[in-house]
Design an enzyme around this catalytic site. Structure first.
Site, short mmCIF file in Angstrom:
data_model
loop_
_atom_site.label_atom_id
_atom_site.label_comp_id
_atom_site.label_asym_id
_atom_site.label_seq_id
_atom_site.Cartn_x
_atom_site.Cartn_y
_atom_site.Cartn_z
CD GLN A 104 -2.77 1.33 2.37
OE1 GLN A 104 -2.20 1.65 3.41
NE2 GLN A 104 -4.08 1.16 2.28
CE1 TYR A 185 -2.44 9.65 7.58
CE2 TYR A 185 -3.60 7.70 6.82
CZ TYR A 185 -3.00 8.42 7.84
OH TYR A 185 -2.96 7.92 9.12
NE ARG A 232 -8.29 0.82 3.48
CZ ARG A 232 -8.00 0.87 4.78
NH1 ARG A 232 -7.03 1.64 5.21
NH2 ARG A 232 -8.69 0.14 5.65
N GLY A 324 -8.97 -6.32 9.69
CA GLY A 324 -7.73 -5.72 10.16
C GLY A 324 -7.33 -6.21 11.53
NE ARG A 325 -10.34 -2.77 14.83
CZ ARG A 325 -11.44 -2.11 15.20
NH1 ARG A 325 -11.46 -1.48 16.37
NH2 ARG A 325 -12.51 -2.11 14.43
#
Length: 368
Positions: A104, A185, A232, A324-325
């Site tokens: 990524q 971002y 993404r 994810g987590r």
């Protein structure tokens, strides 16, 4: 023991662009902050990713494309030969374990500190609008710094940073790349009118604000080919400085997705709601309607459990699901989900920083 593969095709092979995946379970990019100041991966990181290679696809944690793109200490990079060599040990380990992994590509934009920027310079952004919040440096947490607006003639240099990182990802043995245009971002900062007040060809209209994401995608596709590039997006997430959504989410991201369709990308990876917190969206926003406009494969992301993934796959709303987590404490998550094994909930203190403890010491299910 329950074989959930009888209920869904999430555990069946799928072709995603040029990627032949063993299943539709994706490991989302999860920042773990376990790198030195040089941002070079080592054997510990190779072990971590190889342990999780039974996922259909691993999306490596967000990786800085340049020293300027860095906004947090202890995160990896992809601009130096040493970093390329370090990532090669990771990709070799993943491939030896039978997995697929993409990089990524990340530029944080305004969410950084002068303590992290080359020569102590100000972070760069579409406009000189300061983010809220703190970021992590070698000296601990500090407030993010006031950014400066990029000049128009600097934009080709930003695009070249993505190109160089994409080329380095290929040298490092990745199977493809994901353009990080999410989570407030740099690319997302250009997209949103809450952070983009430019008056040149990169600001103002929806078409202008989408321009940089599209130009970066085009440049990366030229390096990798369209079937090994994903992207993404996070239309409403307020991460990285409490960034408000765009004033016209449906118009902006609808236009962007229609333009992305022209590339024939491997996949769209969409954060459904606010990253890692809530699936709620503002009134008038329909993320299912947006994702339905994408003509390729769609990866759903954000607070999924297996039941939700099975249901949304059955409804045709997702082609794959990113966790994810859950991958932190469950390196064999795909198998645990398939066979109905108990899941480990990793404590938050294990998320960031440190060494092997809480990183590579999670057991796989004993009966696997």
């Amino acid at each position: 023991m329950t074989d959930n593969s009888l209920l869904t095709d999430l555990f069946s092979p799928v072709t995603m662009g040029a990627l032949q995946l063993a299943n539709r379970i994706v490991m989302a990019p999860v920042t773990r902050s376990r790198y030195g100041e040089d941002g070079v991966p080592n054997a510990l990181h190779a072990t971590y990713y190889a342990q999780r290679a039974s996922a259909g696809l691993l999306i490596a944690e967000a990786t800085n494309i340049s020293p300027q793109g860095r906004g947090y200490a202890a995160t990896p990079g992809l601009w130096s030969d040493e970093q390329v060599a370090g990532w090669k040990t990771v990709t070799d380990a993943v491939h030896a374990a039978g997995g697929k992994i993409v990089s990524q590509l990340w530029h944080v934009g305004r969410f950084s500190s002068v303590e992290l920027q080359p020569g102590g310079q100000a972070p760069v952004a579409p406009s000189a609008i300061k983010a809220e919040g703190d970021t992590y440096t070698v000296d601990g947490f500090v407030p993010v710094s006031m950014p400066r607006a990029l000049d128009t003639d600097e934009i080709p240099g930003i695009i070249q940073q993505y190109v160089t990182a994409a080329e380095n990802a290929k040298r490092a043995g990745f199977d493809g790349v994901e353009v990080h245009s999410a989570n407030s971002y740099l690319l997302d900062q250009f997209l949103r009118d809450s952070t983009n007040q430019r008056s040149d060809q990169y600001g103002g209209s929806i078409e202008n604000r989408a321009r940089l994401t599209l130009e970066v995608t085009d440049a990366v596709v030229r390096v990798w080919g369209r079937e090994r590039v994903g992207i993404r997006l996070s239309p409403v997430t307020p991460d990285a400085g409490n960034t408000p959504p765009d004033s016209d989410v449906m118009g902006l991201y609808g236009h962007l997705i229609e333009e992305l369709n022209k590339f024939g990308l491997a996949y769209l990876h969409l954060v459904e709601g606010a990253t890692a917190t809530s699936r709620r969206v503002p009134e008038g926003v329909d993320l299912d309607a947006l994702s339905a406009r994408f003509e390729g494969l769609f990866i759903g992301n954000n607070n999924y459990d297996l039941d939700m993934a099975i249901q949304r796959r059955a409804e045709g709303r997702i082609d794959a699901v990113a966790f994810g987590r859950l991958f932190i404490g469950n390196p064999d998550l795909a198998a645990r989900l398939r066979h109905g094994h108990d899941l480990v909930v990793a404590p938050r203190e294990s998320y960031y920083g440190g060494g092997a403890k809480g990183y590579t010491d999670w057991p796989v299910f004993a009966g696997k």
